[in-house]
Design a protein around this motif. Structure first.
Motif, mmCIF file in Angstrom:
data_model
loop_
_atom_site.group_PDB
_atom_site.id
_atom_site.type_symbol
_atom_site.label_atom_id
_atom_site.label_comp_id
_atom_site.label_asym_id
_atom_site.label_seq_id
_atom_site.Cartn_x
_atom_site.Cartn_y
_atom_site.Cartn_z
ATOM 1 N N MET A 79 0.815 -1.216 0.000
ATOM 2 C CA MET A 79 0.000 0.000 0.000
ATOM 3 C C MET A 79 0.851 1.270 0.000
ATOM 4 O O MET A 79 0.547 2.215 -0.719
ATOM 5 N N MET A 80 1.884 1.309 0.823
ATOM 6 C CA MET A 80 2.685 2.525 0.927
ATOM 7 C C MET A 80 3.397 2.856 -0.383
ATOM 8 O O MET A 80 3.338 4.004 -0.826
ATOM 9 N N PRO A 81 4.065 1.901 -1.046
ATOM 10 C CA PRO A 81 4.647 2.237 -2.352
ATOM 11 C C PRO A 81 3.605 2.692 -3.365
ATOM 12 O O PRO A 81 3.864 3.575 -4.189
ATOM 13 N N MET A 82 2.405 2.110 -3.294
ATOM 14 C CA MET A 82 1.342 2.510 -4.211
ATOM 15 C C MET A 82 0.958 3.973 -3.984
ATOM 16 O O MET A 82 0.871 4.755 -4.925
ATOM 17 N N PHE A 83 0.736 4.340 -2.717
ATOM 18 C CA PHE A 83 0.364 5.723 -2.412
ATOM 19 C C PHE A 83 1.474 6.692 -2.802
ATOM 20 O O PHE A 83 1.218 7.741 -3.400
ATOM 21 N N LEU A 84 2.710 6.354 -2.456
ATOM 22 C CA LEU A 84 3.828 7.255 -2.749
ATOM 23 C C LEU A 84 4.038 7.417 -4.251
ATOM 24 O O LEU A 84 4.268 8.527 -4.733
ATOM 25 N N THR A 85 3.961 6.313 -4.980
ATOM 26 C CA THR A 85 4.129 6.391 -6.437
ATOM 27 C C THR A 85 2.997 7.183 -7.078
ATOM 28 O O THR A 85 3.232 8.032 -7.942
#
Length: 98
Positions: A79-85
């Protein structure tokens, strides 16, 4: 204080009371039924959908591309890489597209 500050504070208090109330209710049970647990696990995705869906329908090309990229990243990462990207792509596209 302004009306806006009071609205924000009231929303924060209500959010806290809702969360603590749910915790108090669930803590009374020794075991949670699998269907209840499955429903509770689905809440974050449902909330995220209600936040993203209006932007996906009424947004411009930068937002649509950022959502597409975030969706592709979510297939491989958490989830975190998805939000950041998604945020990084949206910021970059808004700077380029205006």
């Amino acid at each position: 204080m302004s009306t806006t500050v009071w609205i924000i504070l009231a929303g924060a208090v209500m959010t806290y009371l809702t969360r603590i109330g749910g915790h108090l209710v669930l803590s009374r049970f020794e075991r949670i039924h699998p269907r209840v647990e499955a429903g509770l696990n689905a809440v974050p995705a449902a909330v995220l959908t209600t936040l993203v869906a209006p932007a996906a329908v009424s947004a411009g090309p930068a937002e649509a591309i950022a959502l597409l990229v975030a969706g592709l990243v979510s297939l491989r990462a958490g989830m975190m890489p998805m939000f950041l990207t998604g945020a990084a792509v949206l910021i970059a596209l808004r700077q380029v597209m205006g």
